[in-house]
Design an enzyme around this catalytic site. Sequence first.
Site, PDB file in Angstrom:
ATOM      1  N   TYR A  98     -13.758  -4.297  -4.006  1.00  0.00           N
ATOM      2  CA  TYR A  98     -12.427  -4.370  -4.318  1.00  0.00           C
ATOM      3  C   TYR A  98     -12.656  -5.324  -5.683  1.00  0.00           C
ATOM      4  CZ  TYR A  98      -7.990  -6.563  -5.525  1.00  0.00           C
ATOM      5  OH  TYR A  98      -6.795  -6.877  -6.080  1.00  0.00           O
TER       6      TYR A  98
ATOM      7  N   LYS B  10      -6.989  -2.948   9.825  1.00  0.00           N
ATOM      8  CA  LYS B  10      -5.914  -3.572   9.119  1.00  0.00           C
ATOM      9  C   LYS B  10      -5.017  -2.379   8.461  1.00  0.00           C
ATOM     10  CE  LYS B  10      -4.458  -6.744   5.500  1.00  0.00           C
ATOM     11  NZ  LYS B  10      -4.850  -7.197   4.500  1.00  0.00           N
TER      12      LYS B  10
ATOM     13  N   ASP C 248      -7.186   0.345   1.063  1.00  0.00           N
ATOM     14  CA  ASP C 248      -5.721   0.684   0.588  1.00  0.00           C
ATOM     15  C   ASP C 248      -5.750   0.746  -0.790  1.00  0.00           C
ATOM     16  OD1 ASP C 248      -4.061  -2.134   0.132  1.00  0.00           O
ATOM     17  OD2 ASP C 248      -5.943  -2.347   1.520  1.00  0.00           O
TER      18      ASP C 248
END
Length: 529
Positions: free
Chosen positions: A268, A375, A303
Amino acid sequence: MSTPKVLELDRAGIRRARSHAARLGKPVVAMATSHTTVSVERATLRLAGLSGADHERVPWVNHLVDAVRDQVGIEHGVTTPVWDALRRDEAPDLLTLAQKASAGAVTFQIPEQKGEATRARRAAMAAVRPGIRRIDRQRAARDKQIARLGDPKQRPWIYLIVATGDIYEDIPQAQAAAREGADIIAVIRSTGQSLLDYVPEGATREGFAGTYATQENFRLMRAALDEVGKELGRYIRLVNYASGLCMPEIATLAGLERLDMMLNDSMYGILFRDINPIRTFVDQRFSRQIHARAGIIINTGEDNYLTTADAVDAAHTVTVSQLMNEYFGKEAGLEDWQLGLGHAFEINPDLPDSFRMELAHALLARHLFPNAPLKWMPPTKHMTGDIFKGYLLDGFFNLAGAMTGQSILLVGMMTEAVVTPFLSDRDLALQNVRYVLNSAGGLVEDFHPPRDGFIQTRARHVLGEAIALMDEMSTRPPTRGWSPLLEAIADGTFGHMKRPADQGKGLEGVARKADDYDNPATTLLEEGK
């Protein structure tokens, strides 16, 4: 909530995908273990008890590591020259040493005599061990509270964000959310903190679009959630962010203050904050070793790829990233129950069969990682400001979570594209979740898509694309002399972000370890002592 076993996937292909993940990951682990960073060294000093900051709020750990780096480098580890200086009476204690070093009043050296080096290392080990022991005690305290209060009776756990910028405003919002049914409170981190190469000190009240991650803020929120957990008769989990330039330090502070989950994705920071890839992979390995020791569940960030790339076309890159996060996590010592791998409900709702594709993607993740607390992230990219449509979309997201056996469900807000949520927005969002789970939570037992129907076919297609991409990544000729994964990151494989390994923020804080490198924290974490 039980885990559905309704997909029929190529088992040999899944084994090949994990084999590719190992092949891609091993050179990165070798690179991580042969380098250190300023943040790894600062985290080690924090375990030894060094805290506080000067009048300009620059932490003493930064001053001390910078002074060692300027004089002898960090490639030997900072603990040997630091405890050598203490043994030479440069200062009576670690804090005073840091203060004197900030004024240039300390001389650091690498002991030339073996006996002197050995004594400095033993002293450093003795100083760091209590920090590791405190993390162990905090893990035991969590287990004790869960045994006494109990976990939420239903899955998925309901995950809700607070983010006022003021820790003293966050606390009542978090407690109110827990009373309304939230199981997990995430204190979203102030915008830009991931790019700070220091951890702010003390309780903070001025964060922008979030609250600063500090040790004192962790302590205050942990105490508040313990208080409301006793009131409600269930343990409330606390989340923050172990990412950015201070990933190892924030992970360490989380372990010391008993946080339960940390956002900690291996790529990320590289992709979305332009942090140097080498810095990131070195830091993330140490941070995950801390998480493993502390019993912290990580949340990964797949995500985010779907906010910069199309959720249909790039679905397979999510699967590849999940497999890589699994490999890196387990190599660092995390167990399956700590791997909160991410995925998201981000397909354009105007596309035909969008909900069916979302079900396929969610089932694929659940099938590939049956023992991981996945998640599941709500829609954000296609939230338009139409709060009625947004509320409906969030309801579909909650339904997909119920049907596919997700573990951690982040509560979506109908005001996602409008404003930072008010308490009333959160209450309505929690009502949406409660309605869907109460009325349809058992669908996981009944939902069995046809063997060769749309959902099965879509899941197989995404898995096939993921395997093909990993095949290509593993076999492509290197053009820059980097490992295959670093080459793929540089080429923009994930999230359409091109991040070369010789660029990005924080590269100057990386050093290749010398032959005599020593770090007592790493030794204790790897040996499990």
